[in-house]
Scaffold this motif. Structure first.
Motif, short mmCIF file in Angstrom:
data_model
loop_
_atom_site.label_atom_id
_atom_site.label_comp_id
_atom_site.label_asym_id
_atom_site.label_seq_id
_atom_site.Cartn_x
_atom_site.Cartn_y
_atom_site.Cartn_z
N LEU A 277 0.82 -1.21 0.00
CA LEU A 277 0.00 0.00 0.00
C LEU A 277 0.86 1.26 0.00
N LYS A 278 1.95 1.26 0.75
CA LYS A 278 2.83 2.43 0.79
C LYS A 278 3.51 2.65 -0.57
N ARG A 279 3.76 1.58 -1.29
CA ARG A 279 4.43 1.70 -2.60
C ARG A 279 3.44 1.93 -3.74
N GLY A 280 2.14 1.91 -3.44
CA GLY A 280 1.15 2.14 -4.49
C GLY A 280 0.83 0.92 -5.32
N HIS A 281 1.13 -0.26 -4.81
CA HIS A 281 0.85 -1.51 -5.53
C HIS A 281 -0.60 -1.92 -5.27
N SER A 282 -1.53 -1.15 -5.77
CA SER A 282 -2.94 -1.44 -5.55
C SER A 282 -3.78 -0.73 -6.59
N TYR A 283 -5.04 -1.12 -6.65
CA TYR A 283 -6.02 -0.42 -7.49
C TYR A 283 -7.36 -0.47 -6.78
N VAL A 284 -8.27 0.40 -7.20
CA VAL A 284 -9.61 0.47 -6.61
C VAL A 284 -10.61 -0.09 -7.61
N ALA A 285 -11.50 -0.93 -7.12
CA ALA A 285 -12.52 -1.53 -7.99
C ALA A 285 -13.91 -1.29 -7.43
N PHE A 286 -14.83 -0.93 -8.32
CA PHE A 286 -16.24 -0.77 -7.97
C PHE A 286 -16.90 -2.15 -8.12
N ASP A 287 -16.74 -2.97 -7.07
CA ASP A 287 -17.11 -4.38 -7.13
C ASP A 287 -18.60 -4.62 -7.26
N ALA A 288 -19.41 -3.60 -7.03
CA ALA A 288 -20.86 -3.77 -7.21
C ALA A 288 -21.18 -4.16 -8.65
N LEU A 289 -20.32 -3.78 -9.59
CA LEU A 289 -20.52 -4.15 -10.99
C LEU A 289 -20.01 -5.55 -11.30
N GLY A 290 -19.11 -6.04 -10.47
CA GLY A 290 -18.51 -7.35 -10.70
C GLY A 290 -17.14 -7.40 -10.08
N ASP A 291 -16.72 -8.59 -9.66
CA ASP A 291 -15.42 -8.76 -9.01
C ASP A 291 -14.32 -8.55 -10.04
N ALA A 292 -13.43 -7.60 -9.76
CA ALA A 292 -12.34 -7.28 -10.69
C ALA A 292 -11.07 -8.06 -10.41
N THR A 293 -11.11 -9.00 -9.45
CA THR A 293 -9.92 -9.77 -9.12
C THR A 293 -9.38 -10.46 -10.37
N GLY A 294 -8.09 -10.34 -10.59
CA GLY A 294 -7.46 -10.87 -11.79
C GLY A 294 -7.07 -9.79 -12.78
N PHE A 295 -7.51 -8.55 -12.52
CA PHE A 295 -7.09 -7.42 -13.36
C PHE A 295 -5.58 -7.24 -13.25
N GLU A 296 -4.94 -6.92 -14.38
CA GLU A 296 -3.50 -6.70 -14.40
C GLU A 296 -3.19 -5.38 -15.10
N SER A 297 -2.14 -4.72 -14.64
CA SER A 297 -1.68 -3.50 -15.30
C SER A 297 -0.25 -3.22 -14.87
N TYR A 298 0.62 -3.00 -15.84
CA TYR A 298 2.00 -2.66 -15.55
C TYR A 298 2.63 -2.06 -16.81
N ILE A 299 3.73 -1.36 -16.62
CA ILE A 299 4.49 -0.82 -17.75
C ILE A 299 5.59 -1.81 -18.10
N THR A 300 5.76 -2.05 -19.38
CA THR A 300 6.80 -2.97 -19.84
C THR A 300 7.89 -2.20 -20.58
N GLU A 301 9.10 -2.64 -20.38
CA GLU A 301 10.24 -2.15 -21.14
C GLU A 301 11.07 -3.37 -21.48
N ASN A 302 10.92 -3.85 -22.72
CA ASN A 302 11.48 -5.13 -23.13
C ASN A 302 10.90 -6.20 -22.20
N ARG A 303 11.67 -6.84 -21.37
CA ARG A 303 11.14 -7.87 -20.47
C ARG A 303 10.93 -7.36 -19.05
N LYS A 304 11.23 -6.13 -18.81
CA LYS A 304 11.10 -5.55 -17.48
C LYS A 304 9.67 -5.10 -17.23
#
Length: 393
Positions: A277-304
């Motif tokens: 949480l301190k590092r910002g490794h989280s997201y907010v989901a409006f779960d009333a519409l549906g469970d968002a567990t499994g969502f992914e998001s990250y920046i890629t640079e080659n394999r990083k």
């Protein structure tokens, strides 16, 4: 007299029929037969409720009953933030397989913030200044409900996150803007409580604008506050838990990204959650519409891979990757924001956005579900990611 009686009977029967219709209505954003993507091999997605009150302050339930309600809502953690900080806090513990984290809401003159530390539970005879200076703790600037955030004051304070979404504030704004609509939701709450609360939601544009402006000045994370008390009706909580803890937990949640699974040891797991949480490794989901567990998001640079909350130096090879947990039923869009401005969008279940310059980037996943009459189709944000910080070389 007979005409009045028949008129009232007709109204009551009509409402009962409408209530039956409402009770059968379900907003589905993911087909029930669809295969939801499994957890990522390198990210584990855990759900928590933030800003929850027990009977020790303004809530109606004890920690055990709250844990049982959280288990029904399939939460992994609950952060208790009782406002009475004149006593030492309880230790963190697992109850009903839910990690109950003991924090507090601290008042400091014109400022209030949520404080959480896995190790520092000694609150007796301490001041708000003591908590605010604890760099090892999680400090989240709390929504003051009736007062707007002030950017100048926020830039001066030290904290890890901003409570951008707060459902008590959203409910109060709904009441001020349309009392008829709010009363309508209350009337059919007994028939379909999830739908009744969902239709009240209106995106907090002012708070999001402040968050985006603040993000360009300092690192800050996006938080949702449940403001759960199960006591919206004063003095009647012994009879009516409105809305219940479970229902409050089902509306929205803070999803925490961990790079390793939970161990079952609360001391170890609480420290993992705090760090994420301190590092910002989280997201907010409006779960009333549906469970968002499994969502992914990250920046890629080659394999990083660079996760939310992290910094990366700008290069021409940067791409922002996302993947939804399943293909939504209603029309949807994944929107890319840079420095608070919408700059691009995609309408695909999985995608890549090119990053063409330094800035603060984040995503919103927006859906357009259909609500029952007298409402219609409207846009609602399903997922808010935390920021990616792309810095000049």
């Amino acid at each position: 007299m007979n005409r009045i009686f028949f008129a009232l009977t007709f109204v009551m029967l009509s409402f009962a029929v409408y209530g039956f219709y409402i009770s059968q209505f379900e907003i589905r954003v993911i087909p029930p037969t669809a295969k939801v993507e499994d957890q990522s091999v390198f990210l584990y997605d855990y759900k928590m409720a933030f800003d929850v009150y027990s009977h020790l302050s303004s809530g109606s339930g004890n920690v055990l009953s709250i844990a049982e309600e959280a288990k029904k809502a399939r939460l992994n953690f609950v952060l208790i933030s009782d406002t009475n900080s004149y006593y030492d806090l309880d230790t963190d513990k697992y109850l009903s397989d839910v990690g109950m984290l003991s924090g507090a809401k601290v008042y400091d003159g014109a400022r209030q913030f949520i404080y959480y530390s896995p190790t520092n539970k000694n609150f007796f005879k301490k001041t708000a200044k003591d908590y605010a200076q604890d760099t090892n703790a999680l400090i989240v600037e709390s929504h003051q409900i009736t007062q707007p955030y002030e950017l100048s004051r926020l830039t001066e304070a030290n904290f890890d996150g901003l409570e951008v979404l707060n459902f008590k504030s959203i409910a109060q704004k709904s009441w001020k803007e349309s009392r008829l609509s709010t009363i309508w939701s209350i009337l059919y709450y007994p028939f379909n409580p999830r739908l009744a609360l969902t239709r009240l939601y209106k995106e907090p544009s002012a708070e999001i604008a402040i968050f985006d402006q603040l993000s360009q000045l300092k690192k800050v994370s996006f938080f949702v506050g449940a403001e759960a008390t199960a006591r919206a009706i004063p003095f009647a909580d012994w009879l009516v838990k409105f809305p219940s803890y479970e229902m409050s937990f089902n509306i929205a949640s803070q999803h925490v990204f961990l790079t390793s699974e939970l161990t079952g040891d609360i001391a170890n797991d609480a420290q993992k959650v705090l760090t994420a949480l301190k590092r910002g490794h989280s997201y907010v989901a409006f779960d009333a519409l549906g469970d968002a567990t499994g969502f992914e998001s990250y920046i890629t640079e080659n394999r990083k891979k660079i996760f939310t909350g992290e910094d990366i130096a700008f290069t021409k090879n940067l791409r922002l990757y996302y993947k939804l947990p399943a293909e939504p039923i209603p029309f949807y869009e994944v929107v890319l924001y840079k420095n608070g401005q919408r700059i691009d969008h995609l309408n695909t279940f999985e995608g890549l956005f090119p990053i063409d310059s330094p800035g603060v980037y984040r995503l919103q996943v927006r859906l357009s579900p259909t609500f029952p009459l007298p409402d219609a189709t409207k846009w609602i944000t399903w997922v808010y990611t935390n920021n990616f910080y792309v810095n000049p070389r």
